[in-house]
Design a protein around this motif. Sequence first.
Motif, mmCIF file in Angstrom:
data_model
loop_
_atom_site.group_PDB
_atom_site.id
_atom_site.type_symbol
_atom_site.label_atom_id
_atom_site.label_comp_id
_atom_site.label_asym_id
_atom_site.label_seq_id
_atom_site.Cartn_x
_atom_site.Cartn_y
_atom_site.Cartn_z
ATOM 1 N N VAL A 34 41.736 33.790 -17.524
ATOM 2 C CA VAL A 34 42.057 33.383 -18.889
ATOM 3 C C VAL A 34 43.546 33.596 -19.178
ATOM 4 C CG1 VAL A 34 41.605 33.889 -21.329
ATOM 5 C CG2 VAL A 34 39.716 33.697 -19.731
ATOM 6 N N GLY A 35 44.124 34.652 -18.623
ATOM 7 C CA GLY A 35 45.559 34.887 -18.797
ATOM 8 C C GLY A 35 46.398 33.795 -18.166
ATOM 9 N N LYS A 36 46.035 33.381 -16.956
ATOM 10 C CA LYS A 36 46.755 32.283 -16.312
ATOM 11 C C LYS A 36 46.579 30.986 -17.099
ATOM 12 C CE LYS A 36 47.137 33.788 -11.548
ATOM 13 N NZ LYS A 36 48.416 33.330 -11.022
ATOM 14 N N PHE A 37 45.359 30.749 -17.582
ATOM 15 C CA PHE A 37 45.099 29.550 -18.376
ATOM 16 C C PHE A 37 45.969 29.529 -19.630
ATOM 17 C CE2 PHE A 37 42.845 27.812 -22.072
ATOM 18 C CZ PHE A 37 42.777 26.480 -21.707
ATOM 19 N N PHE A 38 45.976 30.629 -20.386
ATOM 20 C CA PHE A 38 46.751 30.654 -21.625
ATOM 21 C C PHE A 38 48.255 30.648 -21.366
ATOM 22 C CE2 PHE A 38 42.842 32.054 -23.897
ATOM 23 C CZ PHE A 38 42.843 31.034 -24.831
ATOM 24 N N GLY A 39 48.687 31.170 -20.220
ATOM 25 C CA GLY A 39 50.098 31.078 -19.867
ATOM 26 C C GLY A 39 50.531 29.632 -19.693
ATOM 27 N N VAL A 40 49.748 28.867 -18.941
ATOM 28 C CA VAL A 40 50.062 27.443 -18.747
ATOM 29 C C VAL A 40 49.881 26.679 -20.051
ATOM 30 C CG1 VAL A 40 49.426 25.355 -17.489
ATOM 31 C CG2 VAL A 40 49.446 27.537 -16.303
ATOM 32 N N PHE A 41 48.838 27.001 -20.816
ATOM 33 C CA PHE A 41 48.612 26.318 -22.080
ATOM 34 C C PHE A 41 49.757 26.577 -23.063
ATOM 35 C CE2 PHE A 41 46.504 25.988 -26.319
ATOM 36 C CZ PHE A 41 46.218 24.621 -26.257
ATOM 37 N N GLY A 42 50.299 27.781 -23.057
ATOM 38 C CA GLY A 42 51.446 28.097 -23.916
ATOM 39 C C GLY A 42 52.665 27.254 -23.571
ATOM 40 N N VAL A 43 52.914 27.066 -22.283
ATOM 41 C CA VAL A 43 54.023 26.198 -21.862
ATOM 42 C C VAL A 43 53.764 24.758 -22.292
ATOM 43 C CG1 VAL A 43 55.241 25.280 -19.837
ATOM 44 C CG2 VAL A 43 54.668 27.702 -19.942
ATOM 45 N N PHE A 44 52.506 24.327 -22.173
ATOM 46 C CA PHE A 44 52.131 22.976 -22.591
ATOM 47 C C PHE A 44 52.360 22.778 -24.084
ATOM 48 C CE2 PHE A 44 48.938 19.977 -24.191
ATOM 49 C CZ PHE A 44 49.246 18.858 -23.437
ATOM 50 N N VAL A 45 51.927 23.732 -24.889
ATOM 51 C CA VAL A 45 52.098 23.635 -26.346
ATOM 52 C C VAL A 45 53.588 23.649 -26.702
ATOM 53 C CG1 VAL A 45 51.692 24.845 -28.538
ATOM 54 C CG2 VAL A 45 49.828 24.553 -26.912
ATOM 55 N N PHE A 46 54.370 24.468 -26.004
ATOM 56 C CA PHE A 46 55.811 24.484 -26.255
ATOM 57 C C PHE A 46 56.431 23.128 -25.933
ATOM 58 C CE2 PHE A 46 60.172 25.103 -24.734
ATOM 59 C CZ PHE A 46 60.744 25.597 -25.895
ATOM 60 N N ALA A 47 56.036 22.528 -24.808
ATOM 61 C CA ALA A 47 56.551 21.202 -24.440
ATOM 62 C C ALA A 47 56.139 20.164 -25.476
ATOM 63 C CB ALA A 47 56.050 20.808 -23.056
ATOM 64 N N LEU A 48 54.929 20.276 -25.978
ATOM 65 C CA LEU A 48 54.458 19.349 -27.009
ATOM 66 C C LEU A 48 55.210 19.566 -28.323
ATOM 67 C CD1 LEU A 48 52.345 17.129 -27.537
ATOM 68 C CD2 LEU A 48 50.760 18.929 -28.230
ATOM 69 N N ALA A 49 55.482 20.809 -28.648
ATOM 70 C CA ALA A 49 56.204 21.118 -29.890
ATOM 71 C C ALA A 49 57.634 20.594 -29.859
ATOM 72 C CB ALA A 49 56.195 22.621 -30.139
ATOM 73 N N CYS A 50 58.183 20.442 -28.684
ATOM 74 C CA CYS A 50 59.547 19.900 -28.578
ATOM 75 C C CYS A 50 59.617 18.451 -29.031
ATOM 76 C CB CYS A 50 60.047 20.029 -27.139
ATOM 77 S SG CYS A 50 60.408 21.722 -26.661
ATOM 78 N N SER A 51 58.485 17.780 -29.115
ATOM 79 C CA SER A 51 58.483 16.372 -29.530
ATOM 80 C C SER A 51 58.314 16.203 -31.040
ATOM 81 C CB SER A 51 57.370 15.616 -28.804
ATOM 82 O OG SER A 51 56.106 16.023 -29.286
ATOM 83 N N ILE A 52 58.236 17.281 -31.783
ATOM 84 C CA ILE A 52 58.000 17.190 -33.232
ATOM 85 C C ILE A 52 59.196 16.573 -33.964
ATOM 86 C CG2 ILE A 52 58.836 19.493 -33.876
ATOM 87 C CD1 ILE A 52 55.658 17.857 -35.238
ATOM 88 N N ALA A 53 60.353 16.556 -33.308
ATOM 89 C CA ALA A 53 61.537 15.960 -33.939
ATOM 90 C C ALA A 53 61.347 14.462 -34.168
ATOM 91 C CB ALA A 53 62.775 16.214 -33.088
ATOM 92 N N LEU A 54 60.574 13.808 -33.327
ATOM 93 C CA LEU A 54 60.361 12.366 -33.478
ATOM 94 C C LEU A 54 59.654 12.011 -34.781
ATOM 95 C CD1 LEU A 54 60.687 9.554 -32.206
ATOM 96 C CD2 LEU A 54 58.505 9.944 -31.085
ATOM 97 N N PRO A 55 58.479 12.591 -35.088
ATOM 98 C CA PRO A 55 57.871 12.234 -36.382
ATOM 99 C C PRO A 55 58.681 12.715 -37.581
ATOM 100 C CG PRO A 55 56.489 13.807 -35.203
ATOM 101 C CD PRO A 55 57.590 13.416 -34.292
ATOM 102 N N ILE A 56 59.420 13.801 -37.427
ATOM 103 C CA ILE A 56 60.262 14.253 -38.538
ATOM 104 C C ILE A 56 61.368 13.232 -38.785
ATOM 105 C CG2 ILE A 56 61.938 16.019 -39.226
ATOM 106 C CD1 ILE A 56 60.097 18.084 -37.888
ATOM 107 N N GLY A 57 61.921 12.693 -37.700
ATOM 108 C CA GLY A 57 62.944 11.656 -37.845
ATOM 109 C C GLY A 57 62.396 10.398 -38.479
#
Length: 177
Positions: A34-57
Amino acid sequence: LCPAMTMKVWAEEFRDGTDECLLTLPITVFQLVVGKFFGVFGVFVFALACSIALPIGVASLGDLDWGPVWGGYFATMVLGASSIAISCFISAVSSSQIIAWLLSMSFLLTINLLHLVSGASFFPVWLIEFFGAIDFSQHFEPMSRGMIDVFSLTFYLTFVVFFLSANIYLIKRRRAA
């Protein structure tokens, strides 16, 4: 993105022999998986959060309906979680990163394109309906439009629980050997 992020999760540990040290730590296999899963999932969510600038724009240029935007982000996170769980399991099956990536890509591509079978007339109707029911893209579509469907959410979370449980079982068997 998910197969590339998870191809090293277990395959690298097995190839380098560091799994012996990892499996002798005073933590449970459940915590490890579960720790490995959430580690990778955290990186995934961070990568997804980097795209939030598009809808804000886009929202700064005019009136934006935020329901489909947040629904799309939520659907992508749930789809990503199930893809990460599947890819982590496949990484635990293989001791080669490349094989883990290829198998994960093949499996996820297949499960995302099962809806294409519905156009084939030589399959029985029950098989076409079954393929439509387990197709990832069919469950992603309504959620990406902003309609959070409990059935689709349960579908994705079932994949997460099933493949994390299978991963735990596999690592426990490896630990016992």
